[in-house]
Design an enzyme around this catalytic site. Sequence first.
Site, PDB file in Angstrom:
ATOM      1  N   HIS A  58       0.856  -1.180   0.000  1.00 18.60           N
ATOM      2  CA  HIS A  58       0.000   0.000   0.000  1.00 18.60           C
ATOM      3  C   HIS A  58       0.901   1.242   0.000  1.00 18.60           C
ATOM      4  O   HIS A  58       2.053   1.180   0.450  1.00 18.60           O
ATOM      5  CB  HIS A  58      -0.898   0.018   1.251  1.00 18.60           C
ATOM      6  CG  HIS A  58      -1.982  -1.025   1.244  1.00 18.60           C
ATOM      7  ND1 HIS A  58      -3.038  -1.002   2.139  1.00 18.60           N
ATOM      8  CD2 HIS A  58      -2.180  -2.111   0.444  1.00 18.60           C
ATOM      9  CE1 HIS A  58      -3.836  -2.035   1.887  1.00 18.60           C
ATOM     10  NE2 HIS A  58      -3.339  -2.729   0.881  1.00 18.60           N
ATOM     11  N   GLU A  60       1.060   3.834   1.840  1.00 17.77           N
ATOM     12  CA  GLU A  60       1.575   4.273   3.140  1.00 17.77           C
ATOM     13  C   GLU A  60       2.769   3.424   3.591  1.00 17.77           C
ATOM     14  O   GLU A  60       3.749   3.949   4.125  1.00 17.77           O
ATOM     15  CB  GLU A  60       0.491   4.166   4.227  1.00 17.77           C
ATOM     16  CG  GLU A  60      -0.759   4.986   3.970  1.00 17.77           C
ATOM     17  CD  GLU A  60      -1.861   4.175   3.305  1.00 17.77           C
ATOM     18  OE1 GLU A  60      -1.585   3.464   2.309  1.00 17.77           O
ATOM     19  OE2 GLU A  60      -3.003   4.265   3.781  1.00 17.77           O
ATOM     20  N   CYS A  88      -6.020   1.836   6.128  1.00 17.76           N
ATOM     21  CA  CYS A  88      -6.605   0.561   6.567  1.00 17.76           C
ATOM     22  C   CYS A  88      -5.926   0.130   7.873  1.00 17.76           C
ATOM     23  O   CYS A  88      -4.975   0.771   8.327  1.00 17.76           O
ATOM     24  CB  CYS A  88      -6.399  -0.490   5.469  1.00 17.76           C
ATOM     25  SG  CYS A  88      -4.719  -1.175   5.410  1.00 17.76           S
ATOM     26  N   CYS A  91      -2.066  -0.183   7.536  1.00 20.96           N
ATOM     27  CA  CYS A  91      -1.330   1.072   7.360  1.00 20.96           C
ATOM     28  C   CYS A  91      -1.441   1.966   8.592  1.00 20.96           C
ATOM     29  O   CYS A  91      -0.463   2.616   8.976  1.00 20.96           O
ATOM     30  CB  CYS A  91      -1.813   1.779   6.104  1.00 20.96           C
ATOM     31  SG  CYS A  91      -1.406   0.826   4.620  1.00 20.96           S
TER      32      CYS A  91
END
Lengths: 155, 155
Positions: A58, A60, A88, A91
């Site tokens: 992801h 992040e 999420c 993250c």
Amino acid sequence: MVYRAHMTNDELMDLAIKEAVIAKEAGEVPIGAVIEIDGRIIASRHNQREALHDPTAHAEILVLQDAAKLEQNWRLEKATLIVTLEPCPMCAGAIWASRVNKVIWGAPNIEAGSLGTLYNFGVDPRLNHQTEIIGGIKSSECSKLISDFFEVNRQ
Amino acid sequence: MVYRAHMTNDELMDLAIKEAVIAKEAGEVPIGAVIEIDGRIIASRHNQREALHDPTAHAEILVLQDAAKLEQNWRLEKATLIVTLEPCPMCAGAIWASRVNKVIWGAPNIEAGSLGTLYNFGVDPRLNHQTEIIGGIKSSECSKLISDFFEVNRQ
């Protein structure tokens, strides 16, 4: 001495949105993130989950990894992370694990948001680090990027 | 056809403990993790946060990345992840993000455990994937590894 930049939250979000657009063009869910430390943008990444076959890729996670490598330190206590979608659980957990000072997110994450929507790890007094959270910056624009993507690429 | 191995939970945890011991010898917080798919242990890693200057380099994140690369797929729906310490928010989030089928953890994580202690992402019906959780396997041994480490290396 390094002076802090005078970028507004909207201007910072524009940088994250630029990264999200790169993800879209690569066929990835369009989410982008940047990290600012001492007034400088030191890292900038987008979601690459499909390209890297990596469930953790992801935006992040990637931008935190880049920033920590540059700082030669996993503690990013002076960092502000700007991301187009509310993080999420993974993250938001990585933000806690990296001791990030502040997070600015764009669109709320209805399905899995963990800095405000389903959970808020930023303000859980049981955890050993708290993070300032600013949500909803350029929310419509960030949200439209993602909904337009899923309209074309049904998953 | 691949037959499922007949390893007990204790035997699986012994493999994760072996990895934790490697971390200890490298001066890292001694936490180890392995992943089993279709009866085979396909990945085995330990915490490397200090060595890699990477806040995300927990054993679980590294082992999920290895497994997904081997499978050429970020969805690890047939995977069992075995780890010596109950995962933190980041790692429990990564387990959710990877669609892991089952997690077996050793010692409870009093400070940040997110598969049973502070949170339990494995059984949150609001999330789009649930994970079977078995906790407390060889708990004393896993816990002692960590407490002995912090007795020597005060942080």
